[in-house]
Design a protein around this motif. Structure first.
Motif, PDB file in Angstrom:
ATOM      1  N   SER A 165       0.822  -1.204   0.000  1.00  0.00           N
ATOM      2  CA  SER A 165       0.000   0.000   0.000  1.00  0.00           C
ATOM      3  C   SER A 165       0.859   1.259   0.000  1.00  0.00           C
ATOM      4  N   TRP A 166       2.060   1.189   0.557  1.00  0.00           N
ATOM      5  CA  TRP A 166       2.930   2.359   0.523  1.00  0.00           C
ATOM      6  C   TRP A 166       3.443   2.621  -0.885  1.00  0.00           C
ATOM      7  N   ILE A 167       3.585   1.566  -1.690  1.00  0.00           N
ATOM      8  CA  ILE A 167       3.896   1.788  -3.106  1.00  0.00           C
ATOM      9  C   ILE A 167       2.741   2.526  -3.773  1.00  0.00           C
ATOM     10  N   GLY A 168       1.513   2.136  -3.442  1.00  0.00           N
ATOM     11  CA  GLY A 168       0.345   2.815  -3.978  1.00  0.00           C
ATOM     12  C   GLY A 168       0.296   4.274  -3.585  1.00  0.00           C
ATOM     13  N   VAL A 169       0.708   4.602  -2.366  1.00  0.00           N
ATOM     14  CA  VAL A 169       0.753   5.993  -1.927  1.00  0.00           C
ATOM     15  C   VAL A 169       1.733   6.785  -2.783  1.00  0.00           C
ATOM     16  N   THR A 224      10.088 -12.874   2.447  1.00  0.00           N
ATOM     17  CA  THR A 224       8.891 -12.025   2.356  1.00  0.00           C
ATOM     18  C   THR A 224       8.884 -10.967   3.446  1.00  0.00           C
ATOM     19  N   VAL A 225       9.245 -11.360   4.667  1.00  0.00           N
ATOM     20  CA  VAL A 225       9.300 -10.386   5.763  1.00  0.00           C
ATOM     21  C   VAL A 225      10.361  -9.330   5.477  1.00  0.00           C
ATOM     22  N   GLY A 226      11.530  -9.757   5.004  1.00  0.00           N
ATOM     23  CA  GLY A 226      12.590  -8.803   4.700  1.00  0.00           C
ATOM     24  C   GLY A 226      12.196  -7.827   3.606  1.00  0.00           C
ATOM     25  N   CYS A 227      11.576  -8.334   2.545  1.00  0.00           N
ATOM     26  CA  CYS A 227      11.131  -7.454   1.461  1.00  0.00           C
ATOM     27  C   CYS A 227      10.057  -6.489   1.939  1.00  0.00           C
ATOM     28  N   SER A 228       9.155  -6.964   2.783  1.00  0.00           N
ATOM     29  CA  SER A 228       8.079  -6.100   3.281  1.00  0.00           C
ATOM     30  C   SER A 228       8.640  -4.962   4.130  1.00  0.00           C
ATOM     31  N   VAL A 229       9.554  -5.284   5.021  1.00  0.00           N
ATOM     32  CA  VAL A 229      10.156  -4.245   5.864  1.00  0.00           C
ATOM     33  C   VAL A 229      10.932  -3.247   5.015  1.00  0.00           C
ATOM     34  N   LEU A 230      11.660  -3.753   4.010  1.00  0.00           N
ATOM     35  CA  LEU A 230      12.419  -2.858   3.134  1.00  0.00           C
ATOM     36  C   LEU A 230      11.495  -1.941   2.336  1.00  0.00           C
ATOM     37  N   LEU A 231      10.401  -2.489   1.797  1.00  0.00           N
ATOM     38  CA  LEU A 231       9.444  -1.669   1.038  1.00  0.00           C
ATOM     39  C   LEU A 231       8.814  -0.595   1.913  1.00  0.00           C
ATOM     40  N   ILE A 232       8.469  -0.952   3.146  1.00  0.00           N
ATOM     41  CA  ILE A 232       7.870   0.023   4.054  1.00  0.00           C
ATOM     42  C   ILE A 232       8.863   1.148   4.337  1.00  0.00           C
ATOM     43  N   ALA A 233      10.118   0.791   4.627  1.00  0.00           N
ATOM     44  CA  ALA A 233      11.121   1.807   4.951  1.00  0.00           C
ATOM     45  C   ALA A 233      11.381   2.730   3.755  1.00  0.00           C
ATOM     46  N   VAL A 234      11.529   2.154   2.569  1.00  0.00           N
ATOM     47  CA  VAL A 234      11.872   2.953   1.385  1.00  0.00           C
ATOM     48  C   VAL A 234      10.706   3.838   0.964  1.00  0.00           C
ATOM     49  N   PHE A 235       9.522   3.254   0.833  1.00  0.00           N
ATOM     50  CA  PHE A 235       8.411   4.020   0.267  1.00  0.00           C
ATOM     51  C   PHE A 235       7.743   4.924   1.301  1.00  0.00           C
ATOM     52  N   THR A 236       7.918   4.659   2.589  1.00  0.00           N
ATOM     53  CA  THR A 236       7.472   5.638   3.579  1.00  0.00           C
ATOM     54  C   THR A 236       8.297   6.910   3.469  1.00  0.00           C
ATOM     55  N   SER A 237       9.603   6.742   3.316  1.00  0.00           N
ATOM     56  CA  SER A 237      10.480   7.909   3.174  1.00  0.00           C
ATOM     57  C   SER A 237      10.200   8.652   1.869  1.00  0.00           C
ATOM     58  N   LEU A 238      10.091   7.908   0.765  1.00  0.00           N
ATOM     59  CA  LEU A 238       9.831   8.552  -0.523  1.00  0.00           C
ATOM     60  C   LEU A 238       8.476   9.256  -0.540  1.00  0.00           C
ATOM     61  N   SER A 239       7.471   8.610   0.040  1.00  0.00           N
ATOM     62  CA  SER A 239       6.128   9.193   0.026  1.00  0.00           C
ATOM     63  C   SER A 239       6.061  10.451   0.886  1.00  0.00           C
ATOM     64  N   THR A 240       6.723  10.417   2.045  1.00  0.00           N
ATOM     65  CA  THR A 240       6.735  11.606   2.900  1.00  0.00           C
ATOM     66  C   THR A 240       7.451  12.761   2.221  1.00  0.00           C
ATOM     67  N   TRP A 241       8.580  12.462   1.555  1.00  0.00           N
ATOM     68  CA  TRP A 241       9.306  13.505   0.821  1.00  0.00           C
ATOM     69  C   TRP A 241       8.467  14.059  -0.324  1.00  0.00           C
ATOM     70  N   ARG A 242       7.831  13.168  -1.086  1.00  0.00           N
ATOM     71  CA  ARG A 242       7.037  13.621  -2.221  1.00  0.00           C
ATOM     72  C   ARG A 242       5.798  14.404  -1.762  1.00  0.00           C
ATOM     73  N   TYR A 243       5.201  13.980  -0.675  1.00  0.00           N
ATOM     74  CA  TYR A 243       4.043  14.704  -0.141  1.00  0.00           C
ATOM     75  C   TYR A 243       4.449  16.105   0.297  1.00  0.00           C
ATOM     76  N   ARG A 244       5.614  16.241   0.910  1.00  0.00           N
ATOM     77  CA  ARG A 244       6.077  17.549   1.357  1.00  0.00           C
ATOM     78  C   ARG A 244       6.346  18.466   0.169  1.00  0.00           C
ATOM     79  N   THR A 245       6.993  17.927  -0.868  1.00  0.00           N
ATOM     80  CA  THR A 245       7.320  18.766  -2.032  1.00  0.00           C
ATOM     81  C   THR A 245       6.062  19.094  -2.849  1.00  0.00           C
ATOM     82  N   ARG A 246       5.118  18.175  -2.934  1.00  0.00           N
ATOM     83  CA  ARG A 246       3.911  18.433  -3.746  1.00  0.00           C
ATOM     84  C   ARG A 246       2.998  19.428  -3.070  1.00  0.00           C
TER      85      ARG A 246
END
Length: 297
Positions: free
Chosen positions: A185-189, A272-294
């Motif tokens: 879902s964070w990728i979707g965000v 699967t757990v490792g990929c999920s944690v990595l996706l959450i960490a990466v896309f939470t940061s990217l989404s927060t940055w993109r939300y701030r700039t947009r």
């Protein structure tokens, strides 16, 4: 000499009574603690998103109908030539993984609609955390994922799929699915935040999911895919989720299915757990940055 009595009765300080000014508002613990504040605000926004579903029931219906369509198409049109009942039991783990992946579009469309309609601008005028708005969206969409999974599971039971393990393995499988759904879902965000409008977001939210779900071992053996696609399928987290669910639910592949020998194939739960944690960490940061700039334009 009535001031002390007034203080006891009203609880207001003497200075406030003497000057006529309102007493200062003491912030609650949830407002003082930044972690509790984000949790409280995210919960409120998640409830708002769930209540908003009553006005857009068509989006929810599409999330509930798609798993049934894929189950019937893959299970019966292709399933009879790939192993019949045995294959249908095998493919349902892949169908669950696909269902989890495709509910990402619900997050993308929901957030992009809020951006287009100006709801995000209204939320920005409130003293709430930026992360809370995004976390509320991903948390509420877990409910949509659970509803889609319930429909998928019911459809599987009607088609002959069964679980052959104990409650501990089943609980582990459910938690693994929810963790992966939250990560997706964070990728979707992020897709919603980089899209200029909801129409583009709807297209971008789907176009990458088809290769991601079908270049995997969700429905066929990844070893049969040509060239480098076999390697991509072996390291695809959707493959590892499907393989983990097959092991936890006791659904082995049909006879004759070629097995892959990559590391994720032998450790699907851990991968699967490792990929999920990595996706959450990466896309939470990217989404927060993109939300701030947009939203700072």
């Amino acid at each position: 000499m009535t001031a002390p009595t007034d203080v006891k009765r009203t609880g207001a300080p003497y200075g406030a009574l003497a000057t006529g000014l309102p007493s200062p508002v003491v912030p609650t613990r949830a407002r003082r603690d930044p972690v509790l504040r984000v949790i409280t605000e995210s919960t409120d926004l998640a409830l708002r998103n769930l209540l908003h579903l009553r006005r857009t029931p068509g989006v929810l219906v599409s999330c509930l109908v798609e798993p049934v369509v894929y189950a019937l198409l893959i299970g019966y049109i292709f399933g009879n030539s790939l192993g019949g009942t045995t294959y249908r039991s095998y493919m349902f783990a892949g169908l669950i993984a696909q269902t989890v992946a495709f509910t990402t579009t619900f997050t993308t469309v929901g957030l992009s609609r809020d951006l287009d309609q100006g709801m995000v601008d209204r939320f920005r005028t409130l003293p709430i955390s930026r992360v809370a708005l995004l976390l509320g969206r991903t948390t509420s969409d877990l409910t949509t994922c659970v509803a889609s999974l319930a429909v998928t599971t019911t459809c599987g039971l009607l088609m002959g799929w069964r679980i052959h393990t104990g409650p501990v393995e089943v609980a582990a499988g459910i938690l693994l699915v929810l963790l992966f759904s939250f990560a997706m879902s964070w990728i979707g965000v992020f897709v919603a935040l980089i899209s200029p409008n909801s129409q583009v977001a709807g297209s971008l939210g789907v176009i990458w999911l088809f290769p991601a779900t079908f270049i995997s071992s969700g429905f066929v053996s990844g070893a049969t895919l040509p060239g480098p696609l076999s390697t991509v399928a072996a390291w695809n987290p959707i493959t590892s989720l499907a393989n983990a669910l097959r092991g936890l639910f006791g659904n082995p592949p049909p006879p004759g299915f070629a097995a892959q020998h990559a590391w994720p194939t032998h450790h699907p739960e851990l991968y699967t757990v490792g990929c999920s944690v990595l996706l959450i960490a990466v896309f939470t940061s990217l989404s927060t940055w993109r939300y701030r700039t947009r939203t700072s334009r």
